[in-house]
Design a protein around this motif. Structure first.
Motif, PDB file in Angstrom:
ATOM      1  N   LEU A   1      73.977  -5.539 -16.295  1.00 45.74           N
ATOM      2  CA  LEU A   1      75.245  -4.856 -15.985  1.00 45.74           C
ATOM      3  C   LEU A   1      76.362  -5.286 -16.932  1.00 45.74           C
ATOM      4  O   LEU A   1      77.334  -4.562 -17.131  1.00 45.74           O
ATOM      5  CB  LEU A   1      75.676  -5.140 -14.537  1.00 45.74           C
ATOM      6  CG  LEU A   1      74.649  -4.808 -13.450  1.00 45.74           C
ATOM      7  CD1 LEU A   1      75.226  -5.114 -12.074  1.00 45.74           C
ATOM      8  CD2 LEU A   1      74.241  -3.346 -13.541  1.00 45.74           C
TER       9      LEU A   1
ATOM     10  N   TYR B   1      75.361   3.223 -15.360  1.00 50.60           N
ATOM     11  CA  TYR B   1      76.529   2.364 -15.165  1.00 50.60           C
ATOM     12  C   TYR B   1      77.553   2.991 -14.218  1.00 50.60           C
ATOM     13  O   TYR B   1      78.681   2.519 -14.111  1.00 50.60           O
ATOM     14  CB  TYR B   1      77.207   2.071 -16.510  1.00 50.60           C
ATOM     15  CG  TYR B   1      76.274   1.477 -17.523  1.00 50.60           C
ATOM     16  CD1 TYR B   1      75.534   0.335 -17.223  1.00 50.60           C
ATOM     17  CD2 TYR B   1      76.107   2.048 -18.775  1.00 50.60           C
ATOM     18  CE1 TYR B   1      74.655  -0.212 -18.141  1.00 50.60           C
ATOM     19  CE2 TYR B   1      75.239   1.501 -19.703  1.00 50.60           C
ATOM     20  CZ  TYR B   1      74.518   0.377 -19.377  1.00 50.60           C
ATOM     21  OH  TYR B   1      73.652  -0.159 -20.283  1.00 50.60           O
TER      22      TYR B   1
ATOM     23  N   GLY C   1      79.219  -0.883 -18.910  1.00 50.11           N
ATOM     24  CA  GLY C   1      79.846   0.431 -18.727  1.00 50.11           C
ATOM     25  C   GLY C   1      80.992   0.620 -19.714  1.00 50.11           C
ATOM     26  O   GLY C   1      81.127   1.677 -20.330  1.00 50.11           O
TER      27      GLY C   1
ATOM     28  N   VAL D   1      79.001   0.529 -11.802  1.00 52.39           N
ATOM     29  CA  VAL D   1      79.344  -0.809 -12.305  1.00 52.39           C
ATOM     30  C   VAL D   1      80.850  -0.943 -12.505  1.00 52.39           C
ATOM     31  O   VAL D   1      81.464  -0.140 -13.202  1.00 52.39           O
ATOM     32  CB  VAL D   1      78.636  -1.076 -13.661  1.00 52.39           C
ATOM     33  CG1 VAL D   1      79.001  -2.453 -14.191  1.00 52.39           C
ATOM     34  CG2 VAL D   1      77.132  -0.935 -13.517  1.00 52.39           C
TER      35      VAL D   1
END
Ligand code: PNS
Length: 164
Positions: A148, A127, A16, A130
């Motif tokens: 991730l 994302y 992210g 996340v």
């Protein structure tokens, strides 16, 4: 020349964060990824480890012509931003729940330093849930975090777990 600061704990950097940096690179000529030095927190990765990991994973992102640097700062973010002659601070907003806290910080920062703008950016939907905190929790409880975080981060987390 437009320069932005992207501040954070980056403990660890997630996909992210990288998504936000790539998006920020479309807007700015230079982005300084600034790792906050917070002696009160007990991070999973030391400051040096986080800087090293960031430098390594940032070499693999799509940054176009944007110059990316990794640095650290202690104390007020806006003071650091002025010292770096930055125009803006970039923050990622995932969900509405992030907004309240981020708005407070942005307005407080603006009050202290009206020259520095805060730019909120949305990561890819993939994302949107996340966070470094959840990634650590899921990993420490034996859950899957592949996709991730960069594979280097996953590897370094496994090493940490092995070394206790
Ligand atoms: O990744 P994080 O933990 O969400 O980042 C938070 C960060 C580093 C952006 C924030 O805690 C910060 O700006 N800290 C520096 C101290 C400061 O300037 N405090 C006043 C904020 S209004």
């Amino acid at each position: 020349m437009r320069r932005a600061i992207y501040p954070g704990s980056f403990d660890p950097v997630t996909n992210g964060h990288l998504d936000i940096i790539e998006r920020g690179c479309k807007l700015f000529d230079e982005i300084i990824i600034a790792v906050v030095v917070n002696p009160e927190k007990r991070p999973l990765f030391s400051l040096e480890e986080r800087r090293e990991i960031l430098t390594e994973v940032l070499a693999g992102i799509n940054s176009g012509n944007c110059r990316i640097q990794v640095d650290q700062f202690q104390g007020l973010l806006v003071k650091y931003a002025v010292e770096q002659q930055a125009d803006a601070v970039v923050r990622g907003i995932r969900a509405f729940s992030d907004y309240e806290y981020e708005l407070q910080m942005a307005l407080m920062n603006r009050r202290m330093e009206p020259r520095i703008e805060t730019v909120f950016m949305m990561p890819a939907e993939a994302y949107s849930y996340v966070s470094s905190r959840l990634v650590k929790e899921v990993f420490q409880l034996g859950g899957q975090i592949t996709g991730l975080v960069p594979s280097l981060v996953e590897e370094r987390m496994k090493q940490k777990l092995r070394s206790g």
